[in-house]
Design a protein around this motif. Sequence first.
Motif, PDB file in Angstrom:
ATOM      1  N   LEU A  82      45.820  54.146  38.395  1.00 26.00           N
ATOM      2  CA  LEU A  82      44.485  54.705  38.584  1.00 26.00           C
ATOM      3  C   LEU A  82      43.599  54.428  37.372  1.00 26.00           C
ATOM      4  N   ALA A  83      44.133  54.595  36.179  1.00 24.10           N
ATOM      5  CA  ALA A  83      43.356  54.327  34.961  1.00 24.10           C
ATOM      6  C   ALA A  83      42.914  52.864  34.924  1.00 24.10           C
ATOM      7  N   ALA A  84      43.805  51.958  35.302  1.00 21.43           N
ATOM      8  CA  ALA A  84      43.463  50.527  35.297  1.00 21.43           C
ATOM      9  C   ALA A  84      42.404  50.209  36.352  1.00 21.43           C
ATOM     10  N   GLN A  85      42.475  50.865  37.511  1.00 18.06           N
ATOM     11  CA  GLN A  85      41.535  50.573  38.591  1.00 18.06           C
ATOM     12  C   GLN A  85      40.173  51.214  38.377  1.00 18.06           C
ATOM     13  N   GLU A  86      40.145  52.379  37.746  1.00 17.16           N
ATOM     14  CA  GLU A  86      38.874  53.077  37.562  1.00 17.16           C
ATOM     15  C   GLU A  86      37.892  52.260  36.731  1.00 17.16           C
ATOM     16  N   GLN A  87      38.408  51.469  35.816  1.00  9.94           N
ATOM     17  CA  GLN A  87      37.545  50.654  34.956  1.00  9.94           C
ATOM     18  C   GLN A  87      36.656  49.743  35.800  1.00  9.94           C
ATOM     19  N   GLY A  88      37.237  49.109  36.807  1.00 10.56           N
ATOM     20  CA  GLY A  88      36.463  48.169  37.610  1.00 10.56           C
ATOM     21  C   GLY A  88      36.013  48.719  38.945  1.00 10.56           C
ATOM     22  N   TYR A  89      36.218  50.032  39.192  1.00 12.01           N
ATOM     23  CA  TYR A  89      35.929  50.634  40.488  1.00 12.01           C
ATOM     24  C   TYR A  89      34.508  50.350  40.959  1.00 12.01           C
ATOM     25  N   SER A  90      33.532  50.639  40.124  1.00 11.43           N
ATOM     26  CA  SER A  90      32.150  50.414  40.550  1.00 11.43           C
ATOM     27  C   SER A  90      31.811  48.933  40.565  1.00 11.43           C
ATOM     28  N   ASP A  91      32.466  48.162  39.699  1.00 15.95           N
ATOM     29  CA  ASP A  91      32.192  46.729  39.647  1.00 15.95           C
ATOM     30  C   ASP A  91      32.624  46.011  40.922  1.00 15.95           C
ATOM     31  N   ILE A  92      33.767  46.432  41.491  1.00 15.55           N
ATOM     32  CA  ILE A  92      34.271  45.729  42.676  1.00 15.55           C
ATOM     33  C   ILE A  92      33.708  46.271  43.976  1.00 15.55           C
ATOM     34  N   ALA A  93      33.000  47.395  43.914  1.00 18.04           N
ATOM     35  CA  ALA A  93      32.464  47.991  45.140  1.00 18.04           C
ATOM     36  C   ALA A  93      31.625  47.003  45.930  1.00 18.04           C
ATOM     37  N   ASP A  94      30.809  46.242  45.239  1.00 18.98           N
ATOM     38  CA  ASP A  94      29.935  45.284  45.941  1.00 18.98           C
ATOM     39  C   ASP A  94      30.742  44.218  46.662  1.00 18.98           C
ATOM     40  N   ASP A  95      31.896  43.842  46.117  1.00 20.45           N
ATOM     41  CA  ASP A  95      32.717  42.799  46.736  1.00 20.45           C
ATOM     42  C   ASP A  95      33.559  43.331  47.889  1.00 20.45           C
ATOM     43  N   VAL A  96      33.986  44.601  47.781  1.00 23.49           N
ATOM     44  CA  VAL A  96      34.921  45.158  48.750  1.00 23.49           C
ATOM     45  C   VAL A  96      34.203  45.842  49.904  1.00 23.49           C
ATOM     46  N   LEU A  97      33.178  46.589  49.592  1.00 18.76           N
ATOM     47  CA  LEU A  97      32.485  47.349  50.626  1.00 18.76           C
ATOM     48  C   LEU A  97      31.424  46.493  51.319  1.00 18.76           C
ATOM     49  N   PRO A  98      31.371  46.585  52.640  1.00 20.76           N
ATOM     50  CA  PRO A  98      30.250  45.942  53.324  1.00 20.76           C
ATOM     51  C   PRO A  98      28.982  46.735  52.987  1.00 20.76           C
ATOM     52  N   VAL A  99      27.865  46.236  53.389  1.00 22.75           N
ATOM     53  CA  VAL A  99      26.618  46.955  53.133  1.00 22.75           C
ATOM     54  C   VAL A  99      26.679  48.268  53.905  1.00 22.75           C
TER      55      VAL A  99
END
Length: 159
Positions: A139-156
């Motif tokens: 979780l600590a490792a993923q939280e760092q990039g959580y907001s950064d990857i949202a655009d790639d993972v989530l559709p609009v």
Amino acid sequence: MPDPAQNPAMAGMPPLLLGTYTPKIDAKGRLALPAKLRGQLGPGMVMARGQERCVYLLPQSEFRRIAMQIQRTSMGNKAARDYLRVFLSGAVDQEPDKQGRILVPQMLRDYANLGTDVVVIGVGTRAEIWNSKAWEEYLAAQEQGYSDIADDVLPVVEF
């Protein structure tokens, strides 16, 4: 969670497993499932090796859907055949006892390095059982990039 029978839009939809829980595994390898997850998983469920060294806990219908989907592609695809062998050979049917406990087989406890302290998380159509320290690190490792990857993972999605 609302009863799908009372909401026609939810009819036929699988349960949505959510949240983080911290039950213990006892000396006999039994895990008391959180009541909310137990109700959503149903009376029979399947445990299997998961990704990132966790244990998947799936309703039987979801497990069958995944296995059939992999099996459809497995005959001509070596990676799918390999995955199916590992996935199915480590799968175990489970039914909670009267206290809501399930036995986590030694093979799966070894695979996910599960001791007494575990974390159970809801991940949509499945739950995952993690070694608590491994979950904290993940979780600590993923939280760092959580907001950064949202655009790639989530559709609009409109929030």
